[in-house]
Design a protein around this motif. Structure first.
Motif, PDB file in Angstrom:
ATOM      1  N   SER A   8       0.792  -1.296  -0.052  1.00 39.31           N
ATOM      2  CA  SER A   8       0.274  -0.085  -0.072  1.00 39.31           C
ATOM      3  C   SER A   8       0.958   1.284   0.151  1.00 39.31           C
ATOM      4  CB  SER A   8      -0.753   0.124   1.227  1.00 39.31           C
ATOM      5  OG  SER A   8      -1.653  -1.023   1.373  1.00 39.31           O
ATOM      6  N   GLY A   9       0.419   2.190  -0.945  1.00 41.02           N
ATOM      7  CA  GLY A   9       1.264   3.381  -0.732  1.00 41.02           C
ATOM      8  C   GLY A   9       0.936   4.401  -1.690  1.00 41.02           C
ATOM      9  N   HIS A  10      -0.021   3.836  -2.731  1.00 37.97           N
ATOM     10  CA  HIS A  10      -0.372   4.821  -3.927  1.00 37.97           C
ATOM     11  C   HIS A  10      -1.780   5.739  -3.297  1.00 37.97           C
ATOM     12  CE1 HIS A  10       1.845   3.557  -7.274  1.00 37.97           C
ATOM     13  NE2 HIS A  10       1.667   2.428  -6.908  1.00 37.97           N
ATOM     14  N   ILE A  11      -1.759   6.763  -3.808  1.00 35.51           N
ATOM     15  CA  ILE A  11      -3.222   7.657  -3.190  1.00 35.51           C
ATOM     16  C   ILE A  11      -4.054   7.681  -4.229  1.00 35.51           C
ATOM     17  CG2 ILE A  11      -1.462   9.188  -2.289  1.00 35.51           C
ATOM     18  CD1 ILE A  11      -1.620  11.104  -4.749  1.00 35.51           C
ATOM     19  N   GLY A  12      -4.019   6.735  -5.370  1.00 37.06           N
ATOM     20  CA  GLY A  12      -5.053   6.693  -6.289  1.00 37.06           C
ATOM     21  C   GLY A  12      -5.109   5.013  -6.692  1.00 37.06           C
ATOM     22  N   SER A  13      -6.187   4.628  -7.320  1.00 37.63           N
ATOM     23  CA  SER A  13      -6.260   3.184  -7.898  1.00 37.63           C
ATOM     24  C   SER A  13      -4.839   3.042  -8.740  1.00 37.63           C
ATOM     25  CB  SER A  13      -7.512   3.283  -9.021  1.00 37.63           C
ATOM     26  OG  SER A  13      -8.670   3.700  -8.114  1.00 37.63           O
ATOM     27  N   VAL A  14      -4.555   1.640  -8.513  1.00 36.68           N
ATOM     28  CA  VAL A  14      -3.234   1.235  -9.205  1.00 36.68           C
ATOM     29  C   VAL A  14      -3.867   0.939 -10.574  1.00 36.68           C
ATOM     30  CG1 VAL A  14      -1.613  -0.643  -9.187  1.00 36.68           C
ATOM     31  CG2 VAL A  14      -2.346   0.419  -6.995  1.00 36.68           C
ATOM     32  N   SER A  15      -3.135   1.595 -11.544  1.00 35.05           N
ATOM     33  CA  SER A  15      -3.376   1.417 -12.996  1.00 35.05           C
ATOM     34  C   SER A  15      -2.544   0.709 -13.941  1.00 35.05           C
ATOM     35  CB  SER A  15      -3.617   2.688 -13.676  1.00 35.05           C
ATOM     36  OG  SER A  15      -2.410   3.552 -13.563  1.00 35.05           O
ATOM     37  N   CYS A  16      -1.361   0.480 -13.538  1.00 37.48           N
ATOM     38  CA  CYS A  16      -0.206  -0.375 -14.376  1.00 37.48           C
ATOM     39  C   CYS A  16       0.775  -0.711 -13.666  1.00 37.48           C
ATOM     40  CB  CYS A  16       0.281   0.354 -15.511  1.00 37.48           C
ATOM     41  SG  CYS A  16       0.410   2.193 -15.255  1.00 37.48           S
ATOM     42  N   LEU A  17       1.564  -1.957 -13.949  1.00 30.62           N
ATOM     43  CA  LEU A  17       2.455  -2.459 -13.376  1.00 30.62           C
ATOM     44  C   LEU A  17       3.571  -2.798 -14.248  1.00 30.62           C
ATOM     45  CD1 LEU A  17       0.652  -5.173 -11.100  1.00 30.62           C
ATOM     46  CD2 LEU A  17       1.992  -3.067 -10.372  1.00 30.62           C
ATOM     47  N   ALA A  18       4.898  -2.877 -14.006  1.00 30.83           N
ATOM     48  CA  ALA A  18       6.024  -3.306 -15.040  1.00 30.83           C
ATOM     49  C   ALA A  18       7.022  -3.920 -14.228  1.00 30.83           C
ATOM     50  CB  ALA A  18       6.714  -2.150 -15.719  1.00 30.83           C
ATOM     51  N   LEU A  19       7.547  -5.106 -14.582  1.00 30.13           N
ATOM     52  CA  LEU A  19       8.957  -5.685 -14.028  1.00 30.13           C
ATOM     53  C   LEU A  19      10.026  -5.262 -14.585  1.00 30.13           C
ATOM     54  CD1 LEU A  19       7.397  -9.221 -13.209  1.00 30.13           C
ATOM     55  CD2 LEU A  19       7.417  -7.066 -11.638  1.00 30.13           C
ATOM     56  N   CYS A  20      11.169  -5.063 -14.019  1.00 27.46           N
ATOM     57  CA  CYS A  20      12.338  -4.724 -14.448  1.00 27.46           C
ATOM     58  C   CYS A  20      13.523  -5.098 -13.628  1.00 27.46           C
ATOM     59  CB  CYS A  20      12.444  -3.183 -14.670  1.00 27.46           C
ATOM     60  SG  CYS A  20      13.940  -2.824 -15.852  1.00 27.46           S
ATOM     61  N   GLY A  21      14.388  -6.177 -13.848  1.00 25.23           N
ATOM     62  CA  GLY A  21      15.112  -6.764 -13.071  1.00 25.23           C
ATOM     63  C   GLY A  21      14.548  -6.914 -11.548  1.00 25.23           C
ATOM     64  N   GLU A  22      15.239  -6.638 -10.740  1.00 24.00           N
ATOM     65  CA  GLU A  22      14.879  -7.051  -9.243  1.00 24.00           C
ATOM     66  C   GLU A  22      13.865  -5.681  -8.968  1.00 24.00           C
ATOM     67  OE1 GLU A  22      18.023  -5.422  -6.148  1.00 24.00           O
ATOM     68  OE2 GLU A  22      19.083  -5.021  -8.149  1.00 24.00           O
ATOM     69  N   PHE A  23      13.347  -5.054  -9.641  1.00 26.99           N
ATOM     70  CA  PHE A  23      12.325  -3.797  -9.250  1.00 26.99           C
ATOM     71  C   PHE A  23      10.977  -4.256 -10.014  1.00 26.99           C
ATOM     72  CE2 PHE A  23      16.559  -2.093  -8.800  1.00 26.99           C
ATOM     73  CZ  PHE A  23      16.790  -1.644  -7.998  1.00 26.99           C
ATOM     74  N   ILE A  24      10.017  -3.617  -9.094  1.00 27.35           N
ATOM     75  CA  ILE A  24       8.734  -3.564  -9.542  1.00 27.35           C
ATOM     76  C   ILE A  24       8.232  -2.001  -9.746  1.00 27.35           C
ATOM     77  CG2 ILE A  24       6.323  -4.381  -9.241  1.00 27.35           C
ATOM     78  CD1 ILE A  24       7.750  -6.525  -7.349  1.00 27.35           C
ATOM     79  N   LEU A  25       7.525  -1.717 -10.781  1.00 28.44           N
ATOM     80  CA  LEU A  25       7.466  -0.243 -10.825  1.00 28.44           C
ATOM     81  C   LEU A  25       5.810  -0.234 -10.818  1.00 28.44           C
ATOM     82  CD1 LEU A  25      10.311  -0.390 -12.290  1.00 28.44           C
ATOM     83  CD2 LEU A  25       9.607   1.824 -13.216  1.00 28.44           C
ATOM     84  N   SER A  26       5.161   0.637 -10.247  1.00 25.97           N
ATOM     85  CA  SER A  26       3.702   0.624 -10.488  1.00 25.97           C
ATOM     86  C   SER A  26       3.302   2.016 -10.315  1.00 25.97           C
ATOM     87  CB  SER A  26       3.056  -0.124  -9.065  1.00 25.97           C
ATOM     88  OG  SER A  26       3.479   0.631  -7.997  1.00 25.97           O
TER      89      SER A  26
END
Length: 404
Positions: A76-94
């Protein structure tokens, strides 16, 4: 590479690789509804909370009939609805409709950094090398780059179309197209929200509610082509084996192939049911199977006919009680997220038919985006989901039918 230790506390990870790897990763959340959708971003911020992220546990034994799944973590951390995700190496972007983008670091899934607030509701994102491209409701694509001075700082370095692109075209009348009555724009501009992005072979493709598909060259960020692709909003894009697939609210999936150095041509059309919107498209790794998720809760599958550029409808499945909003594939498994708050797990069988192997419950709102990790964890894979409940959840999906 994702390092997961089962049922044991995680040690603080040490950064040994660049923040963004050299391979491009496409967001699985490149879907949206039609242009009548309102931006429901709340004004107030939310405190960052991570629950149960220091341990990974295998799910409990499946219930009779279908597999059961346990959430490994909730972010949890977003201030709005989560709209998209991407994986890149050891990281997740949302990213979210609250305009913020968060980078999470594996394996402990801690918040690594946050950026982008105030730049318009984010609809889609992709990563290429050390850059992040984000598509926004304000019809712009923004380019972010990791700061040289600090690995966890992202700086806005450009906006598409670029100023250089504008200056090279705005003086010539033939570069303008009519977007609505008494209103014209340069053909390099999107006239409505950009709903989806895809990356392939040095190009970025953007799909919009303005019904167009635009092609951008990554090396100089120049818009190379604009295609009047559909009769209604484009909701999803996938690029695979030299073909770009676009799913639209007009109920069609269209396949586009590159002709020459810059231009693209229509290779084929896959049609769904009458009067439904196709909200998502997913393609198998070998490019043979194409699946479309519909607003009526159905998932339709097409088979590519050998070396011929044609597709045949091979399956129709009533997958959910409400609209399918997103899909992703991992090998022979297809995962579908729905407005009914569930995630369906399907296994592709002979002739492209889908067999239901499980249902994931846990989100308190519609599931807006899905991303499967290519790294195996035990005898299964990790699945990430984002929803309108503002949360991101992590699941372990077994590949074997017997997890006892």
């Amino acid at each position: 590479m994702v390092l997961i230790t089962m049922a044991a506390p995680m040690q603080e990870p040490v950064l040994s690789t660049p923040l963004l790897s050299s391979s491009a990763t496409t967001s699985s959340g490149s879907i949206s509804s039609t242009s009548s959708e309102a931006d429901d971003s709340p004004l107030s911020s939310q405190r960052f909370v991570v629950q149960d992220v220091t341990k990974y546990e295998l799910p409990c034994k499946p219930l009779p009939g279908f597999q059961s799944y346990k959430s490994l973590a909730m972010l949890s951390g977003h201030i709005g609805s989560v709209s998209c995700l991407a994986l890149c190496g050891e990281f997740i972007l949302s990213a979210s409709q609250g305009k913020d983008i968060i980078v999470w670091q594996q394996p402990d899934l801690r918040q690594f950094t946050k950026f982008g607030q105030g730049d318009g509701s984010v609809k889609a994102l992709v990563t290429v090398s050390n850059k992040v491209f984000t598509a926004h409701q304000d019809s712009r694509i923004r380019v972010w780059k990791v700061s040289r001075s600090s690995e966890n700082v992202f700086k806005l370095v450009d906006t598409l179309p670029t100023t250089k692109d504008y200056l090279g075209k705005f003086m010539k009348q033939s570069n303008y197209v009519q977007t609505r009555r008494h209103h014209k724009r340069l053909w390099i501009e999107h006239a409505d929200s950009i709903s989806c992005l895809a990356v392939y072979n040095g190009l970025i493709y953007s799909g919009s509610w303005d019904k167009t598909l635009k092609v951008w060259r990554i090396s100089d960020l120049k818009c190379m082509e604009s295609i009047k692709a559909h009769d209604d909003a484009i909701n999803s894009l996938v690029a695979c084996k030299g073909i770009v697939y676009s799913a639209s609210a007009d109920g069609k999936i269209k396949a586009w192939g590159k002709q020459g150095k810059t231009s693209h041509s229509l290779l084929g059309i896959m049609e769904g049911h009458n009067d439904i919107s196709l909200n998502s498209v997913a393609v198998s790794e070998d490019g043979k199977w194409v699946y479309g998720g519909g607003s009526d809760g159905s998932v339709m599958g097409w088979e590519r006919n050998g070396d011929c550029v044609s597709w045949k409808l091979v399956s129709e499945t009533k997958a959910h009680h409400m609209a399918v909003l997103c899909m992703c594939m991992m090998g022979e498994f297809l995962c579908s997220g729905s407005a009914d708050k569930t995630i369906g797990i399907w296994k592709r069988e002979a002739y492209g038919k889908l067999c239901k192997v499980g249902v994931i419950n846990g989100h308190e709102g519609p599931v807006k985006c899905l991303q499967a990790s290519p790294c195996n964890v035990g005898t299964g894979f990790l699945l990430y989901s984002g929803g309108l409940d503002k949360s991101i959840r992590v699941w372990w999906v077994p590949k074997n039918e017997d997890t006892s």
